[in-house]
Design a protein around this motif. Structure first.
Motif, mmCIF file in Angstrom:
data_model
loop_
_atom_site.group_PDB
_atom_site.id
_atom_site.type_symbol
_atom_site.label_atom_id
_atom_site.label_comp_id
_atom_site.label_asym_id
_atom_site.label_seq_id
_atom_site.Cartn_x
_atom_site.Cartn_y
_atom_site.Cartn_z
ATOM 1 N N THR A 132 51.186 27.988 18.987
ATOM 2 C CA THR A 132 52.329 27.632 19.846
ATOM 3 C C THR A 132 52.534 28.709 20.911
ATOM 4 N N TYR A 133 52.514 29.960 20.481
ATOM 5 C CA TYR A 133 52.731 31.054 21.429
ATOM 6 C C TYR A 133 51.574 31.152 22.432
ATOM 7 N N ILE A 134 50.360 30.891 21.938
ATOM 8 C CA ILE A 134 49.201 30.942 22.855
ATOM 9 C C ILE A 134 49.383 29.889 23.950
ATOM 10 N N TYR A 135 49.796 28.687 23.546
ATOM 11 C CA TYR A 135 49.996 27.603 24.523
ATOM 12 C C TYR A 135 51.114 27.980 25.500
ATOM 13 N N LEU A 136 52.229 28.424 24.941
ATOM 14 C CA LEU A 136 53.376 28.755 25.803
ATOM 15 C C LEU A 136 53.052 29.905 26.757
ATOM 16 N N ALA A 137 52.300 30.887 26.262
ATOM 17 C CA ALA A 137 51.930 32.022 27.126
ATOM 18 C C ALA A 137 51.052 31.541 28.282
ATOM 19 N N ASN A 138 50.114 30.641 27.979
ATOM 20 C CA ASN A 138 49.257 30.112 29.047
ATOM 21 C C ASN A 138 50.072 29.283 30.044
ATOM 22 N N GLY A 170 51.346 18.845 24.487
ATOM 23 C CA GLY A 170 50.277 19.853 24.483
ATOM 24 C C GLY A 170 50.345 20.748 23.258
ATOM 25 N N ILE A 171 51.529 21.237 22.945
ATOM 26 C CA ILE A 171 51.680 22.134 21.790
ATOM 27 C C ILE A 171 51.342 21.375 20.496
ATOM 28 N N ALA A 172 51.835 20.143 20.376
ATOM 29 C CA ALA A 172 51.587 19.360 19.150
ATOM 30 C C ALA A 172 50.087 19.114 18.962
ATOM 31 N N VAL A 173 49.389 18.752 20.031
ATOM 32 C CA VAL A 173 47.946 18.471 19.922
ATOM 33 C C VAL A 173 47.167 19.760 19.677
ATOM 34 N N PHE A 174 47.524 20.796 20.421
ATOM 35 C CA PHE A 174 46.796 22.071 20.302
ATOM 36 C C PHE A 174 46.976 22.685 18.911
ATOM 37 N N LYS A 175 48.168 22.529 18.338
ATOM 38 C CA LYS A 175 48.429 23.090 17.004
ATOM 39 C C LYS A 175 47.550 22.431 15.945
ATOM 40 N N LYS A 176 47.260 21.159 16.132
ATOM 41 C CA LYS A 176 46.477 20.428 15.127
ATOM 42 C C LYS A 176 44.971 20.565 15.355
ATOM 43 N N SER A 177 44.587 21.086 16.507
ATOM 44 C CA SER A 177 43.162 21.083 16.832
ATOM 45 C C SER A 177 42.428 22.218 16.127
ATOM 46 N N ASN A 178 41.151 21.967 15.857
ATOM 47 C CA ASN A 178 40.284 23.005 15.310
ATOM 48 C C ASN A 178 39.710 23.807 16.473
ATOM 49 N N ILE A 179 39.740 25.125 16.343
ATOM 50 C CA ILE A 179 39.245 25.975 17.424
ATOM 51 C C ILE A 179 37.768 26.270 17.188
#
Lengths: 304, 285
Positions: B93-99, B275-284
């Motif tokens: 979440t923080y990574i997304y928000l920071a970007n 974006g946050i919801a999808v990114f949180k569930k995604s595999n990196i």
């Protein structure tokens, strides 16, 4: 015993494919834990989950006692470093700039310590050379430096010596041993290069088809490895009778060659053979290797 | 999150793309002001200010923000450096928000560069504003929100696609669609006149002429003039999408200031939430 990592009944399913199946393991603080398994056994999936890159389907794990579902996991991860699959570096930046990025992410007040880290991994003289022009070994060493930027207590290295030349392998091994000895850093190292792993690991976990087959310490492993005496004699006559007198298990690989399992002095063996008129031509003592132990654990060479 | 922002900006200032954009935003108002100053019908300072939100061609703002976003954040996926952030305990979440914040600050900073150069060099050449202070302030507010909306949309695309090539392609498709929607909506609401001239015909079906023999013309309703429902819908599209907002602000003389503000805030919230919801569930990877 204090554990830096505890994994309980962890499973990961990708649609119909079960990549991890009820994995349970413990890594004590200060250990070098070798995760042994062939390609596709589930090593990288397990490491990716531990590093927070994926979520498990079932089960749980804790880092320094912090369960992965809680908020404390974020502070626990700050005591961790790692390389997953390959070192993650900005190709256009120099080694120093990559480390500066890591220091900023960690919230370090200054860049003091970067030179020391570069010196430790022997990259101090790379100057402004962009990382994309580094050799694989240099990148791997820089990856280790990045993982160490947080002064971690636990470092995860996924196949750290894959593709390295012999010199590079020795360098990585020395860095790991030095850090483990001097700073008591625990390592989780996945590899299928067992000979190399056996030189550094204090604990082993054998994984196959997503399951941990066995966890064992180095001492336990050494105790369970069978001693072997490989011999060659001048005649096959009465050889079996002579070998029976040793009261050890044996296997003949040719009429005049064979292996004895267990401990017996070479002079004692020579004396027994002499009594039957047999002369010992060649003899050597061998230990069962980690590789053969692993193969046996998997149930024979057909599995490897 | 402050650490993530610091790391992002440390990387941005080393990016050649960022400095090229800084140069573009600094030079553009100078060039326009100098050219306009020497022309016979020079533009006003109001028009010059509004150009900040279109850079000659209204989809350009989106293109520039997409370019910056793809280059800076796709590198994290391409190099795998996103893994470093997660391993050391940064939440997704923080990574997304920071970007997202980084992109918003960058797009606003570039706009501020334009404004500073315009205020220092452009205004002395082109003269004072002719519009009211409230119009100018609304233009700045709506323009800033439009830039932030573009940033939110582009951040969503890059963070969800997780691949630089895919991000570029999706960005281009989204920008093209946005531009086409804005162009069509702008055409329907502004370019089709409600009345057109037609020949006057008497009861016998003959053309009517004046005393000099010229054919008489009269205003008749334009059959192609869109209905009220279509015009309202087109205006909504213009107010809602950042491309439509850009088209309106850069052309000046728009009136739906509050609507645009609310739509921008809504779009920023919605795209960031998704974006946050999808990114949180995604595999990196």
């Amino acid at each position: 015993m204090e554990y830096c990592l505890t994994v309980d009944n962890l499973s990961k399913k990708y649609r119909k494919y079960l990549a991890l199946d009820g994995v349970t393991m413990r890594i004590p603080q200060g250990a070098i834990y070798g995760l042994v398994g062939k390609n596709g056994a589930g090593k990288t999936t397990l490491i990716r989950i531990i590093c927070g890159l994926q979520s498990p389907t079932v089960g749980t794990y804790s880092i320094f006692g912090a369960p992965y579902t809680g908020k404390e996991i974020y502070s626990a991860r700050r005591r961790m470093g790692g390389i997953v699959e390959s070192p993650a570096l900005y190709g256009s930046m120099s080694a120093k700039d990559n480390l500066k990025q890591q220091f900023l992410l960690l919230g370090k007040p200054s860049f003091d310590g970067i030179d020391k880290l570069l010196e430790m991994v022997d990259l101090k003289d790379t100057g402004k050379k962009p990382v994309r022009n580094f050799s694989l070994g240099m990148r791997q060493r820089l990856g280790i430096a990045m993982a160490l930027a947080s002064d971690p207590d636990f470092v995860v290295l996924d196949e750290p010596i894959n593709g390295l030349d012999p010199q590079g392998i020795v360098e990585i091994r020395e860095i790991i041993l030095k850090l483990n000895k001097e700073r008591n850093i625990a390592f989780l190292i996945s590899s299928h290069i067992l000979d190399e792993l056996s030189k550094i690991a204090t604990h082993y976990g054998f994984i196959d088809k997503g399951k941990i087959l066995k966890e064992i310490t180095k001492d336990q492993l050494e105790d369970s490895l069978k001693k072997r005496i490989v011999f060659k004699v001048d005649t096959a006559v009465e050889l079996c009778s002579a070998l029976d007198e040793t009261h050890l298990q044996y296997k003949l690989t040719s009429p005049t060659e064979g292996e004895l399992y267990g401990e017996i002095s070479i002079s004692a063996l020579s004396d027994i053979l002499k009594c039957h008129g047999i002369t010992l031509i060649k003899v050597s003592e061998k230990d069962e290797t980690l590789e053969s132990y692993y193969i046996n654990l998997l149930g024979g060479e057909s599995n490897v | 999150m402050f650490k993530l922002l610091k790391a992002n900006f440390a990387r941005v200032i080393k990016s050649a793309t960022f400095w090229i954009l800084v140069a573009l935003y600094a030079l553009y108002p100078i060039i326009i002001a100098v050219i306009e100053n020497s022309s016979f019908e020079r533009i006003t300072s109001d028009k010059m200010l509004s150009l900040n939100y279109g850079i000659e061609w209204f989809p350009m703002q989106g293109v520039l923000i997409a370019l910056l976003c793809c280059i800076i954040f796709s590198a994290d996926f391409h190099n795998g450096t996103l893994k470093n952030k997660i391993i050391i305990g940064q939440s997704k979440t923080y990574i997304y928000l920071a970007n997202l914040l980084t992109m918003m600050i960058l797009s606003l900073a570039l706009s501020v560069i334009y404004l500073l150069v315009f205020f220092i060099l452009g205004m002395p050449l082109l003269g004072k504003f002719t519009s009211s202070a409230s119009t100018i302030i609304w233009m700045l507010v709506n323009g800033a929100l439009m830039l932030m909306t573009y940033s939110a949309v582009m951040t969503l695309i890059v963070m969800v696609s997780k691949n630089s090539t895919a991000a570029v392609i999706i960005s281009l498709v989204v920008l093209t669609c946005g531009a086409l929607i804005a162009f069509a909506a702008h055409y329907y609401t502004n370019n089709i006149p409600p009345f057109i001239k037609d020949f006057m015909i008497d009861e016998f079906g003959n053309l009517m002429r004046d005393e000099f023999g010229d054919v008489l013309l009269t205003d008749v309703p334009n059959p192609y003039y869109p209905s009220k429902a279509v015009r309202v819908f087109c205006q909504f599209l213009l107010d809602f999408f950042p491309s439509g907002q850009s088209a309106q602000i850069s052309n000046g003389g728009y009136s739906h200031t509050w609507q645009m503000l609310l739509y921008s805030l809504g779009l920023i919230t919605a795209t960031s939430g998704v974006g946050i919801a999808v990114f949180k569930k995604s595999n990196i990877k």
